[in-house]
Design a protein around this motif. Structure first.
Motif, mmCIF file in Angstrom:
data_model
loop_
_atom_site.group_PDB
_atom_site.id
_atom_site.type_symbol
_atom_site.label_atom_id
_atom_site.label_comp_id
_atom_site.label_asym_id
_atom_site.label_seq_id
_atom_site.Cartn_x
_atom_site.Cartn_y
_atom_site.Cartn_z
ATOM 1 N N ALA A 1 -25.772 50.037 38.147
ATOM 2 C CA ALA A 1 -24.515 50.758 38.335
ATOM 3 C C ALA A 1 -24.473 51.432 39.703
ATOM 4 C CB ALA A 1 -24.327 51.790 37.227
ATOM 5 N N THR A 2 -25.600 51.975 40.132
ATOM 6 C CA THR A 2 -25.662 52.606 41.451
ATOM 7 C C THR A 2 -25.417 51.582 42.545
ATOM 8 O OG1 THR A 2 -27.190 54.325 40.703
ATOM 9 C CG2 THR A 2 -27.152 53.866 43.054
ATOM 10 N N GLN A 3 -26.053 50.423 42.433
ATOM 11 C CA GLN A 3 -25.871 49.372 43.425
ATOM 12 C C GLN A 3 -24.424 48.888 43.452
ATOM 13 O OE1 GLN A 3 -27.574 48.240 45.778
ATOM 14 N NE2 GLN A 3 -26.620 46.296 46.325
ATOM 15 N N ARG B 1 -22.599 58.255 25.225
ATOM 16 C CA ARG B 1 -23.914 57.605 25.252
ATOM 17 C C ARG B 1 -24.183 57.086 26.670
ATOM 18 N NH1 ARG B 1 -22.716 53.643 20.371
ATOM 19 N NH2 ARG B 1 -20.621 54.070 21.157
ATOM 20 N N PRO B 2 -25.258 57.579 27.295
ATOM 21 C CA PRO B 2 -25.518 57.242 28.701
ATOM 22 C C PRO B 2 -25.612 55.756 28.979
ATOM 23 C CG PRO B 2 -26.887 59.079 28.023
ATOM 24 C CD PRO B 2 -26.221 58.574 26.781
ATOM 25 N N ASN B 3 -26.184 54.982 28.046
ATOM 26 C CA ASN B 3 -26.306 53.550 28.311
ATOM 27 C C ASN B 3 -24.937 52.881 28.428
ATOM 28 O OD1 ASN B 3 -25.852 53.962 25.580
ATOM 29 N ND2 ASN B 3 -27.076 52.202 24.928
ATOM 30 N N LEU B 4 -23.968 53.338 27.618
ATOM 31 C CA LEU B 4 -22.612 52.778 27.717
ATOM 32 C C LEU B 4 -21.920 53.260 28.991
ATOM 33 C CD1 LEU B 4 -21.304 52.982 24.028
ATOM 34 C CD2 LEU B 4 -22.345 51.041 25.224
ATOM 35 N N VAL B 5 -22.187 54.507 29.356
ATOM 36 C CA VAL B 5 -21.613 55.043 30.592
ATOM 37 C C VAL B 5 -22.122 54.248 31.795
ATOM 38 C CG1 VAL B 5 -21.535 57.043 32.127
ATOM 39 C CG2 VAL B 5 -21.262 57.357 29.659
ATOM 40 N N ALA B 6 -23.430 53.987 31.819
ATOM 41 C CA ALA B 6 -24.013 53.229 32.931
ATOM 42 C C ALA B 6 -23.466 51.804 32.955
ATOM 43 C CB ALA B 6 -25.535 53.213 32.815
ATOM 44 N N MET B 7 -23.268 51.221 31.772
ATOM 45 C CA MET B 7 -22.710 49.865 31.712
ATOM 46 C C MET B 7 -21.290 49.851 32.296
ATOM 47 S SD MET B 7 -22.246 47.404 28.377
ATOM 48 C CE MET B 7 -23.949 47.710 27.887
ATOM 49 N N TYR B 8 -20.509 50.847 31.924
ATOM 50 C CA TYR B 8 -19.149 50.949 32.458
ATOM 51 C C TYR B 8 -19.182 51.163 33.973
ATOM 52 C CZ TYR B 8 -14.465 52.738 33.347
ATOM 53 O OH TYR B 8 -13.207 52.937 33.859
ATOM 54 N N ALA B 9 -20.121 52.015 34.416
ATOM 55 C CA ALA B 9 -20.215 52.358 35.839
ATOM 56 C C ALA B 9 -20.672 51.188 36.686
ATOM 57 C CB ALA B 9 -21.176 53.535 36.031
ATOM 58 N N ALA B 10 -21.176 50.130 36.061
ATOM 59 C CA ALA B 10 -21.531 48.922 36.800
ATOM 60 C C ALA B 10 -20.300 48.063 37.100
ATOM 61 C CB ALA B 10 -22.559 48.104 36.020
#
Length: 394
Positions: A2-4, A40-49
């Motif tokens: 997600a950061t990348q 849920r952080p894992n879903l947030v990170a998935m969205y942020a990708a």
């Protein structure tokens, strides 16, 4: 990941299936935000990708996260800071950017809009002379800085973008007074946020058009204008404006596009025009997909060697710019002469200079653009995509 994806401005092409799945995830997360449920952080990170987190209404500063079973490591904290806290800080800083000149030139206004939408470039570290170092790192103890009244050497960074070049000057010349000017408030806000991290008090970031600098009645002893003149409708007008605010005491550095080093870009511009692709995120993604699908020998494939190809904003700057001029050293020398300036030298790697000296033993040849032009004919593309030349008043 997600950061990348955020750092590359979501440059990757997505399928219709991915778009449908991310739309459903967005609705689910938005419902959680609206109802105040922990995310849920894992879903947030998935969205942020796929999308920036700030596109979720109300997420910034008001939403808790369900960290059960999730390691709150440095990568998670970096993601939240980068996608939520830093953009909010830049929005706040926009209002504090001083206005140096008005922006009225038609091409300047169009370029301003481009970089308001796509500030260029995003960056995380600076080369302080020896490799890429992270923000906040200093090679040595800071040089004692003089007060504003004691700073006599005045430097202009004409077209500073997101500020990286200004900070390099701030580090190497801590006792100079540096004015960094740009058309884009988005870029300047990015630079001012970085300034809070670096702590350089000798740099002033200002909003304005270099074409109107003579109206400010400011005079500068040193000028750096990199990657700017070739985007003006009339590069000569830009040179004339810069010359009028130059005292002649220090270095006057220009960086402009080469004709020889941008043949893949020229072909890329023709390709995106052929397919009618606009400078929108979707248009840029479609263009990149076309490039990947071309035969390996196609000239446009040369774009894959450019770092700018791998970011949405940077690819827009590379192939979708409002205006572009390219030069060889003879046409550049002629442009300089028409505006009361002369070629004084070129900044290159020592290995290239050694090649040049084998071709020209006379030391004066290094100040002759005709000799450098002949050298470039012998070694096509030796200067890459940009010349870095020093100039002087005639």
């Amino acid at each position: 990941i997600a950061t990348q994806c955020f750092l590359t401005d979501y440059v990757f092409f997505e399928t219709d299936t991915e778009s449908e799945l991310i739309a459903a995830l967005e609705q689910s997360l938005q419902d959680d935000v609206n109802c105040g449920r922990p995310l849920r952080p894992n879903l947030v990170a998935m969205y942020a990708a796929y999308r920036p987190l700030r596109s979720l209404r109300g997420i910034a500063g008001s939403t808790s996260f369900d960290f059960e079973g999730i390691d709150q490591n440095v990568h998670w904290k970096k993601l939240i800071r980068m996608q939520l806290a830093e953009p909010d800080e830049e929005n706040r800083l926009r209002a504090s950017i001083p206005r140096l000149t008005s922006i009225e030139n038609e091409t300047s206004v169009a370029i301003q809009q481009q970089y308001e939408e796509s500030p260029y470039p995003r960056w995380s570290g600076i080369k302080w002379g020896q490799g890429q170092l992270p923000i906040g790192f200093r090679q040595s103890a800071p040089t004692p800085r003089r007060s504003d009244q004691e700073r006599e050497h005045r430097i202009l960074i004409a077209g500073c973008g997101t500020g990286r070049n200004a900070f390099i000057y701030g580090n190497t010349q801590p006792n100079a007074s540096i004015t960094a000017v740009d058309l884009s408030r988005s870029s300047l806000a990015y630079a001012m946020r970085k300034k809070r991290i670096f702590g350089f008090d000798n740099i002033e970031f200002c909003h304005g058009d270099i074409l109107r600098l003579p109206e400010t009645e400011r005079i500068f002893d040193e000028i750096s204008c990199a990657g700017v003149l070739h985007h003006l409708r009339d590069p000569g007008a830009g040179l004339k404006a810069l010359k009028s605010v130059y005292s002649g005491k220090g270095e006057f550095l220009l960086a402009v596009y080469t004709e020889s080093g941008r043949q893949s870009v020229v072909a890329g511009i023709a390709l995106r025009k052929e397919y009618g692709l606009d400078a929108t995120p979707d248009g840029i993604r479609r263009f990149r997909k076309l490039v990947y699908e071309l035969p390996e020998q196609h000239v446009v494939k040369g774009l894959l060697r450019s770092a700018d190809f791998y970011s949405l904003h940077d690819c827009r700057d590379l192939v979708f710019n409002i205006q572009e001029h390219r030069f060889n050293l003879l046409t550049l020398s002629e442009l300089l002469s028409d505006n009361g300036l002369a070629f004084a030298g070129i900044k290159i790697q020592s290995s290239v200079m050694e090649l040049f000296q084998r071709m020209y033993a006379d030391q004066n040849a290094a100040k002759d653009p005709g000799c450098w032009h002949a050298f470039e004919q012998a070694y096509p593309g030796v200067f890459g995509s940009m010349y870095h030349v020093t100039v002087r008043p005639t």
